[in-house]
Design a protein around this motif. Structure first.
Motif: not given
Lengths: 113, 114
Positions: B23, B90, B92, B32-34, B75, B69, B6, B67, B94
């Motif tokens: 990210c 923040y 990130c 992928l998550y935030w 992303s 990606r 990140q 966001a 995966s």
């Protein structure tokens, strides 16, 4: 909606003594439960997870947790603390219906020599 | 790379400015998550990308947050007209496929809005 409560914001132990980090959960469905650890300046790491198999779950670094449905608890334990265990620990709940993880506020584990 | 990366690691900005957080997931990870972690709080889910499917944006707190990606690569999380309450870490994460349990987290971006 699912939620998780970590009962202690800080836990202090001496090296070589047992560790107990408490977690209670709430979930409308059969939950999946996790413990994550966050060391300073490092990313979160999965310690262990429970997904409706054996109720006693063994993880990395000697940690284990027991799922107790009657108590809605998933406490994390370790028989003997090591200095390197000092970190922030997060209890996490999810269920497959929502596919999102809900994190607790964390417990800071302090280990003294 | 070996892990989720990140950038920046720290960002200080003035209220009202826009910021962009980046990210880089682990190569080959389709999901992928935030997440956002405010001081003393648990992680809040923001958004989830899975392959080429429409993202799950249900956690975005307002229309100032967005966001993107591209495919299964980088992303970016954009916050427009930042507010002081946006100050947080923040994170990130995966994961290789549809199994969301084993998340690989980055070290996060500490955002401070003055």
């Amino acid at each position: 909606a699912q939620s998780v409560t970590q009962l202690d914001s800080h836990v202090s132990v001496s090296e070589g003594t047992p560790v107990l980090l408490r977690c209670n959960y709430s979930s409308s469905y059969s939950p999946s439960l996790f413990w994550y650890v966050q060391h300073p300046n490092k990313g979160l790491q999965l310690l262990l997870k429970y997904t409706s198999a054996a109720t006693l779950v063994k993880g990395i670094n000697g940690f284990e947790a027991e799922f107790k449905k009657s108590e809605t608890s998933f406490h994390l334990t370790k028989p003997s603390a090591h200095m390197s265990d000092a970190a922030e620990y997060f209890c996490v709940v999810s269920d497959r219906r929502f596919q999102k993880l809900v994190f607790g506020t964390g417990t800071r584990l302090l280990v003294s020599p | 790379g070996a892990g989720v990366s990140q950038s920046p690691s720290n960002k200080v900005t003035e209220k009202g400015k826009d910021v962009e957080l980046r990210c880089d997931p682990i190569s080959g990870h389709t999901a992928l998550y935030w997440y956002r972690q405010r001081l003393g709080q648990g992680l809040e889910f923001l958004i989830y990308f899975q392959g080429n499917s429409a993202p799950d944006k249900s956690g975005l707190p307002s229309d100032r947050f967005s966001a993107e990606r591209t495919g299964e690569s980088v992303s970016t999380l954009t916050i427009q007209r930042t507010q002081q309450e946006d100050s947080a870490v923040y994170l990130c994460a995966s994961t290789p496929g549809t199994g969301y349990e084993k998340l690989f987290f980055g070290s996060g971006t500490q955002l401070s809005v003055l």
